[in-house]
Design a protein around this motif. Structure first.
Motif, PDB file in Angstrom:
ATOM      1  N   ALA A   1      43.923  41.921  51.002  1.00 54.86           N
ATOM      2  CA  ALA A   1      42.721  41.980  50.723  1.00 54.86           C
ATOM      3  C   ALA A   1      42.145  43.005  49.732  1.00 54.86           C
ATOM      4  O   ALA A   1      41.073  42.716  49.235  1.00 54.86           O
ATOM      5  CB  ALA A   1      42.254  42.605  52.221  1.00 54.86           C
ATOM      6  N   LYS A   2      42.932  43.977  49.375  1.00 53.66           N
ATOM      7  CA  LYS A   2      42.641  44.706  48.203  1.00 53.66           C
ATOM      8  C   LYS A   2      42.605  43.857  46.967  1.00 53.66           C
ATOM      9  O   LYS A   2      41.917  43.930  46.070  1.00 53.66           O
ATOM     10  CB  LYS A   2      43.543  46.098  48.033  1.00 53.66           C
ATOM     11  CG  LYS A   2      43.272  46.973  49.204  1.00 53.66           C
ATOM     12  CD  LYS A   2      44.319  48.081  49.284  1.00 53.66           C
ATOM     13  CE  LYS A   2      44.226  49.119  50.218  1.00 53.66           C
ATOM     14  NZ  LYS A   2      45.416  50.154  50.296  1.00 53.66           N
TER      15      LYS A   2
ATOM     16  N   VAL B   1      42.194  40.816  46.783  1.00 52.57           N
ATOM     17  CA  VAL B   1      41.114  39.775  46.489  1.00 52.57           C
ATOM     18  C   VAL B   1      39.845  40.408  46.326  1.00 52.57           C
ATOM     19  O   VAL B   1      38.929  39.968  45.535  1.00 52.57           O
ATOM     20  CB  VAL B   1      41.211  39.051  47.857  1.00 52.57           C
ATOM     21  CG1 VAL B   1      39.656  37.878  48.162  1.00 52.57           C
ATOM     22  CG2 VAL B   1      42.183  38.180  48.044  1.00 52.57           C
ATOM     23  N   ALA B   2      39.641  41.553  47.040  1.00 53.67           N
ATOM     24  CA  ALA B   2      38.432  42.393  46.795  1.00 53.67           C
ATOM     25  C   ALA B   2      38.163  42.894  45.445  1.00 53.67           C
ATOM     26  O   ALA B   2      36.945  43.153  44.942  1.00 53.67           O
ATOM     27  CB  ALA B   2      38.293  43.487  47.720  1.00 53.67           C
ATOM     28  N   SER B   3      39.189  42.906  44.652  1.00 52.39           N
ATOM     29  CA  SER B   3      39.078  43.431  43.221  1.00 52.39           C
ATOM     30  C   SER B   3      38.615  42.522  42.398  1.00 52.39           C
ATOM     31  O   SER B   3      38.425  42.712  41.085  1.00 52.39           O
ATOM     32  CB  SER B   3      40.348  44.191  42.946  1.00 52.39           C
ATOM     33  OG  SER B   3      41.280  43.174  42.714  1.00 52.39           O
TER      34      SER B   3
ATOM     35  N   LEU C   1      32.828  40.049  41.008  1.00 55.13           N
ATOM     36  CA  LEU C   1      31.712  39.445  41.726  1.00 55.13           C
ATOM     37  C   LEU C   1      31.069  38.613  40.750  1.00 55.13           C
ATOM     38  O   LEU C   1      30.235  37.534  41.260  1.00 55.13           O
ATOM     39  CB  LEU C   1      30.912  40.539  42.171  1.00 55.13           C
ATOM     40  CG  LEU C   1      31.191  41.400  43.339  1.00 55.13           C
ATOM     41  CD1 LEU C   1      30.237  42.351  43.631  1.00 55.13           C
ATOM     42  CD2 LEU C   1      31.397  40.456  44.720  1.00 55.13           C
TER      43      LEU C   1
ATOM     44  N   ALA D   1      35.693  33.502  42.795  1.00 57.11           N
ATOM     45  CA  ALA D   1      36.157  34.578  43.434  1.00 57.11           C
ATOM     46  C   ALA D   1      35.327  34.949  44.652  1.00 57.11           C
ATOM     47  O   ALA D   1      35.497  35.278  45.885  1.00 57.11           O
ATOM     48  CB  ALA D   1      36.036  35.937  42.594  1.00 57.11           C
ATOM     49  N   ARG D   2      33.841  34.853  44.559  1.00 63.39           N
ATOM     50  CA  ARG D   2      33.062  34.901  45.645  1.00 63.39           C
ATOM     51  C   ARG D   2      33.182  33.996  46.816  1.00 63.39           C
ATOM     52  O   ARG D   2      33.221  34.327  47.998  1.00 63.39           O
ATOM     53  CB  ARG D   2      31.688  35.006  45.257  1.00 63.39           C
ATOM     54  CG  ARG D   2      31.090  36.114  44.299  1.00 63.39           C
ATOM     55  CD  ARG D   2      29.640  35.930  44.250  1.00 63.39           C
ATOM     56  NE  ARG D   2      29.185  34.910  43.748  1.00 63.39           N
ATOM     57  CZ  ARG D   2      29.016  34.304  42.543  1.00 63.39           C
ATOM     58  NH1 ARG D   2      29.314  35.001  41.374  1.00 63.39           N
ATOM     59  NH2 ARG D   2      28.435  33.219  42.292  1.00 63.39           N
TER      60      ARG D   2
ATOM     61  N   GLN E   1      36.441  35.017  48.546  1.00 63.63           N
ATOM     62  CA  GLN E   1      36.347  36.144  49.497  1.00 63.63           C
ATOM     63  C   GLN E   1      35.764  35.746  50.673  1.00 63.63           C
ATOM     64  O   GLN E   1      35.922  36.247  51.641  1.00 63.63           O
ATOM     65  CB  GLN E   1      35.674  37.188  48.599  1.00 63.63           C
ATOM     66  CG  GLN E   1      36.573  37.832  47.406  1.00 63.63           C
ATOM     67  CD  GLN E   1      35.522  38.795  46.327  1.00 63.63           C
ATOM     68  OE1 GLN E   1      34.150  38.788  46.430  1.00 63.63           O
ATOM     69  NE2 GLN E   1      36.266  39.541  45.637  1.00 63.63           N
ATOM     70  N   ARG E   2      34.456  35.153  50.438  1.00 63.79           N
ATOM     71  CA  ARG E   2      33.654  34.723  51.468  1.00 63.79           C
ATOM     72  C   ARG E   2      34.504  34.078  52.880  1.00 63.79           C
ATOM     73  O   ARG E   2      34.362  34.226  53.820  1.00 63.79           O
ATOM     74  CB  ARG E   2      32.528  33.884  51.234  1.00 63.79           C
ATOM     75  CG  ARG E   2      31.419  34.912  50.647  1.00 63.79           C
ATOM     76  CD  ARG E   2      30.426  34.162  49.984  1.00 63.79           C
ATOM     77  NE  ARG E   2      29.349  35.070  49.259  1.00 63.79           N
ATOM     78  CZ  ARG E   2      28.788  34.613  48.230  1.00 63.79           C
ATOM     79  NH1 ARG E   2      29.003  33.340  47.614  1.00 63.79           N
ATOM     80  NH2 ARG E   2      28.091  35.587  47.692  1.00 63.79           N
TER      81      ARG E   2
ATOM     82  N   PHE F   1      37.562  36.236  54.098  1.00 61.23           N
ATOM     83  CA  PHE F   1      36.968  37.633  55.039  1.00 61.23           C
ATOM     84  C   PHE F   1      36.351  37.085  56.155  1.00 61.23           C
ATOM     85  O   PHE F   1      36.628  37.739  57.335  1.00 61.23           O
ATOM     86  CB  PHE F   1      36.154  38.586  54.288  1.00 61.23           C
ATOM     87  CG  PHE F   1      37.368  39.182  53.014  1.00 61.23           C
ATOM     88  CD1 PHE F   1      38.441  39.542  53.325  1.00 61.23           C
ATOM     89  CD2 PHE F   1      36.744  39.382  51.927  1.00 61.23           C
ATOM     90  CE1 PHE F   1      39.311  40.365  52.315  1.00 61.23           C
ATOM     91  CE2 PHE F   1      37.525  40.151  50.923  1.00 61.23           C
ATOM     92  CZ  PHE F   1      39.022  40.498  51.157  1.00 61.23           C
TER      93      PHE F   1
END
Length: 143
Positions: A52-53, A55-57, A60, A65-66, A69-70, A73
């Motif tokens: 998760a870390k 992917v979150a990095s 945006l 990537a968005r 991530q969506r 998560f």
């Protein structure tokens, strides 16, 4: 470490019994999320946090990537196996993976994967013969 292939059944309440060999590693809790190829990934909490870390990095400003991530998560569910090693798979995750009563749980080293039995057989039929060829790409010169 997750290894092997197992064939548990999904009950009418959406519960699946984890393979006994996986239970100790997952006893402290686990994260189930949408995987690639319409299966479900099962991570320990620690492994999912590391993923998760990363992917979150991702920036945006990247549409890919968005989207990733969506989907990752919003499609993740935290679970604690019950005393019999069962977890409840949410209706949305069952729908995503096309899970029916007959399931296959495979070990994929850092994660377990949950597949509908027919989908797993189709995947095996499509990809089994390319296993030897993939070795050259994944592990050039090592085997």
């Amino acid at each position: 470490m997750f290894l092997g292939t197992y064939t548990p059944k999904l009950d009418d309440k959406g519960r699946l019994t984890l393979p006994a060999k996986f239970r100790d590693e997952l006893r402290g809790g686990l994260m189930i999320t949408k995987g690639q190829d319409h299966c479900l990934y099962v991570f320990t909490r620690e492994a999912f946090t590391e993923l998760a870390k990363k992917v979150a990095s991702a920036p945006l400003t990247s549409e890919a990537a968005r989207v990733f991530q969506r989907n990752l998560f919003s499609g993740t569910d935290e679970q604690n196996p019950d005393g019999q090693g069962r977890i409840v798979i949410t209706p949305e995750l069952r729908r995503y993976a096309g899970l029916t009563k007959d399931c296959v749980v495979i070990g994929a080293f850092t994660r377990a994967e949950i597949w509908d039995a027919r989908a797993w057989q189709r995947y095996q039929d499509e990809h089994e013969n390319t296993y030897a060829q993939a070795q050259e790409e994944v592990l050039p010169g090592l085997l």
